[in-house]
Design an enzyme around this catalytic site. Sequence first.
Site, mmCIF file in Angstrom:
data_model
loop_
_atom_site.group_PDB
_atom_site.id
_atom_site.type_symbol
_atom_site.label_atom_id
_atom_site.label_comp_id
_atom_site.label_asym_id
_atom_site.label_seq_id
_atom_site.Cartn_x
_atom_site.Cartn_y
_atom_site.Cartn_z
ATOM 1 N NE ARG A 188 -2.797 1.234 3.214
ATOM 2 C CZ ARG A 188 -2.991 0.748 4.428
ATOM 3 N NH1 ARG A 188 -3.642 -0.379 4.604
ATOM 4 N NH2 ARG A 188 -2.538 1.391 5.482
ATOM 5 C CE LYS A 199 -11.404 8.661 -18.372
ATOM 6 N NZ LYS A 199 -12.488 7.706 -18.306
ATOM 7 C CE1 TYR A 207 -16.038 11.857 -15.645
ATOM 8 C CE2 TYR A 207 -15.117 11.838 -13.431
ATOM 9 C CZ TYR A 207 -15.778 11.200 -14.461
ATOM 10 O OH TYR A 207 -16.184 9.902 -14.306
HETATM 11 N N1 PLP Z 1 -11.092 13.614 -15.257
HETATM 12 C C1 PLP Z 1 -11.603 13.550 -16.495
HETATM 13 C C2 PLP Z 1 -11.420 14.712 -17.431
HETATM 14 C C3 PLP Z 1 -12.338 12.413 -16.904
HETATM 15 O O1 PLP Z 1 -12.867 12.376 -18.141
HETATM 16 C C4 PLP Z 1 -12.507 11.343 -15.984
HETATM 17 C C5 PLP Z 1 -13.271 10.133 -16.361
HETATM 18 O O2 PLP Z 1 -13.963 10.087 -17.364
HETATM 19 C C6 PLP Z 1 -11.966 11.444 -14.717
HETATM 20 C C7 PLP Z 1 -11.253 12.587 -14.384
HETATM 21 C C8 PLP Z 1 -12.123 10.335 -13.709
HETATM 22 O O3 PLP Z 1 -11.245 9.293 -14.004
HETATM 23 P P1 PLP Z 1 -11.464 7.744 -13.615
HETATM 24 O O4 PLP Z 1 -12.612 7.249 -14.432
HETATM 25 O O5 PLP Z 1 -10.146 7.127 -13.962
HETATM 26 O O6 PLP Z 1 -11.748 7.705 -12.149
#
Ligand code: PLP
Length: 385
Positions: free
Chosen positions: A54, A204, A106
């Site tokens: 961890r 992503k 987001y």
């Molecule tokens: N930030 C952006 C711009 C995103 O598009 C996303 C998810 O789609 C996230 C953060 C969150 O990421 P995760 O799905 O890896 O938790």
Amino acid sequence: MTDDTKKLSPDTLAAQALGWLEPEHKGLIPGIFPSTTYERETDGSYAAGRVYTRDHNPNYDQPEQLLCRLEDGYQALLFSSGMSAALAVIQALRPGDHMIAPEIMYWSLRNWLLTVGKSWGIELSLVPNGDLAALKAAVRPGKTKLLWLETPANPTWTIDDIAGWAAVAKETGAHLAVDNTVATPLLTQPLALGADIVMHSATKYLNGHSDVLAGALVTARDDDFWQRVCVNRRAGGAIPGPFEAWLLLRGMRTLHLRVERASENALAIARHFEGRNGVRAVLYPGLSSHPGHEIAARQMSGGFGGMLSLCIEGGEEAAMAVAARLTLIKRATSLGGVESLVEHRASVEGAGTPCPPDLLRLSIGIEKAEDLIADIDRALQGRNR
Ligand code: PLP
């Protein structure tokens, strides 16, 4: 690689994953280290410096150090998701602290801030995207401790001036954290523009193959705030497994090729559909008609990213029908993979979304642009095949 790596371009650093060799067998690719625990010496010390997974698994070392180099930061930490990385920063605030974020960002994080974050005593102001004056007006001297920025902002791809936000943060004595998921460090380096922390959904573009959930943070420096973030990761345990970290590194090695191709494709698609019959608007910061284009051209280099949105004439129903007629582009959530995806964001985000109802979000992959354009053209013309 030696210390000469300072002179190497990000493409080279990524392609060779910093040039590390696996020490035991001289393999070019690291092994996968599933052990959750490490042996103590008879004197109680840990000879290899590792105690428990961890805190630190060997599979984190390379992706963390590579990302740290790409963002030109002081230290990087991997997390089990982009959301857990973001929350580790926000939960470093104390009850009563004030933070400012853009209205469009987001959706799940915005939702968390408006619900759980509020109930934990984090005071939140949302300011219109692309409006520095509104940001300055929202500052509460002595109380504002965190500015959170996402640019280009999902799903309308509005642009904010990172250096402008950084100046406000500095004046206020607040930290500026930037979600750099969409731009990636190849197109924008927020720390060089004055940000304190960079956050990624590594799910992503960093991974790029739609097969890993992971997140990451990079800090410009070590300070009390960053130490609280480190405690949040260690104590909260929101860390990826060793296999996920290994897959992430494999994806990062082709980041530059994927981002370049996705950006070229997105620009070609945006140009093709701007002003076309059936399209009310194309939202893409690479178009000179985009209100944030000038700032984007200044703070992004090498492209404007692979994300764009098409607003469809005829509203929500027409937009849904266009999405339903796409065959090559897959109807699925997420972004940043090698395959192109489409999503009607307003229906995903639900009540209270600031997303226009006629908007289709496109995550453009690395296919041939002509094939993607033909798929969208056909869907706009009402043809299924
Ligand atoms: N930030 C952006 C711009 C995103 O598009 C996303 C998810 O789609 C996230 C953060 C969150 O990421 P995760 O799905 O890896 O938790």
